[in-house]
Design an enzyme around this catalytic site. Structure first.
Site, short mmCIF file in Angstrom:
data_model
loop_
_atom_site.label_atom_id
_atom_site.label_comp_id
_atom_site.label_asym_id
_atom_site.label_seq_id
_atom_site.Cartn_x
_atom_site.Cartn_y
_atom_site.Cartn_z
N CYS A 12 90.87 68.30 41.09
CA CYS A 12 89.60 68.17 42.24
C CYS A 12 88.98 67.26 42.85
CB CYS A 12 89.04 69.44 42.21
SG CYS A 12 88.08 69.41 43.94
N CYS A 59 91.67 66.99 45.78
CA CYS A 59 90.90 67.15 47.01
C CYS A 59 89.89 66.39 47.47
CB CYS A 59 89.65 68.40 47.18
SG CYS A 59 90.69 70.18 45.25
N LYS A 95 92.37 62.46 48.20
CA LYS A 95 92.66 63.34 49.33
C LYS A 95 92.17 63.39 50.24
CE LYS A 95 93.64 67.30 50.09
NZ LYS A 95 94.24 68.50 49.29
N TYR A 108 101.97 72.39 50.37
CA TYR A 108 100.49 72.41 50.86
C TYR A 108 100.93 70.88 50.50
CZ TYR A 108 97.75 73.18 47.30
OH TYR A 108 96.29 72.93 46.33
N GLU A 113 100.77 67.06 52.85
CA GLU A 113 99.19 66.96 53.82
C GLU A 113 99.74 65.37 53.49
OE1 GLU A 113 95.75 70.12 51.94
OE2 GLU A 113 96.47 68.59 50.92
N HIS A 171 81.43 77.83 75.02
CA HIS A 171 82.29 77.60 75.47
C HIS A 171 81.65 75.66 75.79
CE1 HIS A 171 85.25 76.61 78.42
NE2 HIS A 171 84.27 76.13 79.96
N GLU A 231 86.38 79.59 70.50
CA GLU A 231 86.18 80.14 71.84
C GLU A 231 87.41 81.30 72.29
OE1 GLU A 231 85.46 79.86 75.72
OE2 GLU A 231 86.04 77.34 75.30
#
Length: 453
Positions: free
Chosen positions: A44, A49, A52, A179, A183, A436, A441
């Site tokens: 990681c 991670c 990356k 993934y 990525e 908003h 939302e």
């Protein structure tokens, strides 16, 4: 009386899971040692991670520059300087490794910069032959990328090497549809590399919600990535300027680099598992029960080496549950249910709970979904689309799954994940007032299902 063992706990592996378990056990008063043969921080921090995500950030500035012009800014952006970025990246990774070493030192964990293997259920041997005994042994050796058995595969790189490239290639072929492959296709595309991706399956990101992965795929293609589905490498040979690759679909091209992101394997070789009586599964993973205990009562394993849910925060939780179980007298099984995750493609995908397909097989559901052009990029004239989607049980009204494809989806899904983990119903979402104007939302304003199943 003195214990007959050198340590209460010996941890093999200095990644996120191993370091967390070692630290927490030591804080509770246990005598703890940890061995790591490579760099502290594990996949990681050192080659996953963290670097990356920093590369993701770097790659997004190209689009941000173009958008800034559309918003009236005068932008003068030069090209991307890979070497400047890479050197800064490695300085940061060195700093983080120091942090991990410091965590262990400051909590009284003895560290050995060495490979360690099991000799028997209570003994480990270091690379120099030194033997140490422990009441409990925790294996947290993680996993590694593996290359498929394809002609010319020895010339290709994996995610491990991508962070160390001397220079960015002008073109790259990325093989894989998970993934990691997706990525890096997005990252390198954003950094100006001409990216081609081969995936042998019918659609990228297998196992994720079909509508969500379909949108990610469409957006990747729209951003300039050449995606060949149902395709693998037929032949690959070194030529001037890179590698000539023929695909099983009949395509032929020369790529400066080829990267495989076709899977990972648990690091269980030469760990002495057999000698200690620890059994491994079909893929080389250490077989453990709900408490991360192997068939040998004194030996436990956590993280990617167990091939359960291969995510850093999961390894950390498994490490915490292990300490609770073994050192705090509070047997804690690991909860692998409803884990929120993010895929840092461009756009990002955030997901928690069941895909529409998995939920439909389980029970009657309602699907609420909306796809639209978000305000920020629409104003800039970009055609980008986002998706907000909820899967709802008809019987209990519980939100069984939430899927977001949008810039910032990773940040959004963390919040949505809390609600889904708590068992929120569609009506709980409906009762929440919208913030908003935001993209998210839409998650609380969808009134009618787009389909029921």
């Amino acid at each position: 009386m003195m214990s007959e063992f050198d340590y209460d706990l010996f941890v093999i592996g200095g990644g996120s899971g191993g370091v967390r378990a070692a630290r927490v056990a030591a804080q509770g008063g246990a005598r703890v040692a940890l061995a790591e043969e490579d760099r502290y921080g594990g996949t990681c921090v050192i080659r996953g991670c963290v670097p990356k995500k920093l590369m993701v950030f770097a790659s997004e500035y190209r689009g941000a520059m173009a958008d800034a012009q559309a918003y009236g800014w005068t932008v003068h952006a030069g090209g991307f300087d890979w070497v400047t970025f890479r050197d800064k990246l490695h300085t940061e990774l060195d700093r983080l490794e120091g942090v991990y070493r410091g965590i262990l030192k400051n909590n009284g964990v003895e560290t050995y910069d060495s490979r360690a293997r099991l000799v028997d259920p209570h003994t480990v041997e270091l690379a120099d032959g030194k033997r140490l005994s422990a009441k409990h042994i925790l294996i947290a050796t993680g996993g590694r990328p593996v290359k498929p058995d394809l002609p010319g595969a020895e010339h290709a790189i994996t995610s491990n090497e991508i962070f160390h490239l001397e220079r960015l290639p002008k073109s790259i072929l990325i093989v894989g549809g998970g993934y990691i492959a997706c990525e890096f296709a997005c990252i390198l595309n954003g950094l100006g590399v001409k990216v081609t991706q081969f995936y042998r399956g019918a659609q990228i990101l297998r196992g994720f919600d079909e509508e969500a992965r379909g949108l990610v795929s469409d957006e990747m293609i729209a951003s300039g990535i050449t995606l060949h589905l149902g395709t693998n490498i037929e032949t690959m040979e070194p030529v001037d300027g890179g590698y000539r690759v023929t695909g099983t679909n009949g395509s032929e091209a020369v790529f400066e680099q080829v990267m495989f992101a076709t899977g990972r394997a648990p690091n269980t070789e030469n760990l002495g598992l057999e000698a200690a009586g620890v059994s491994v599964g079909r893929k080389g993973e250490i077989v453990v029960d709900a408490y991360s205990q192997t068939g040998v009562p004194s030996v436990y394993a956590i993280g990617d080496v167990t091939d359960r849910v291969n995510l850093t925060p999961v390894a950390i939780r498994e490490g915490m549950a292990f300490v609770e179980t073994v050192f705090n007298g509070n047997p804690t099984p690991v909860d692998h249910d409803l884990i929120p995750t993010a895929i840092f493609t461009q756009p990002e995908m955030g997901t928690v709970g069941l895909s529409e397909e998995a939920a439909r097989e389980q029970e009657p559901i309602e699907v609420y979904a909306t796809s639209f052009r978000p305000m920020q990029t629409a104003f800039a004239g970009r055609p980008d689309r986002v998706l907000m989607k909820l899967i709802v049980s008809q019987a209990t009204r519980k939100v069984l799954g939430c899927h977001i494809v949008a810039p910032g989806a990773g940040e959004m899904i963390q919040m949505a994940g809390i609600a889904v983990k708590m068992g929120a119903t569609k009506e709980d979402f409906d009762r929440t007032v919208a913030v908003h104007p935001t993209m998210s939302e839409e998650l609380v304003t969808m009134k009618t299902p787009v389909r029921t199943a």
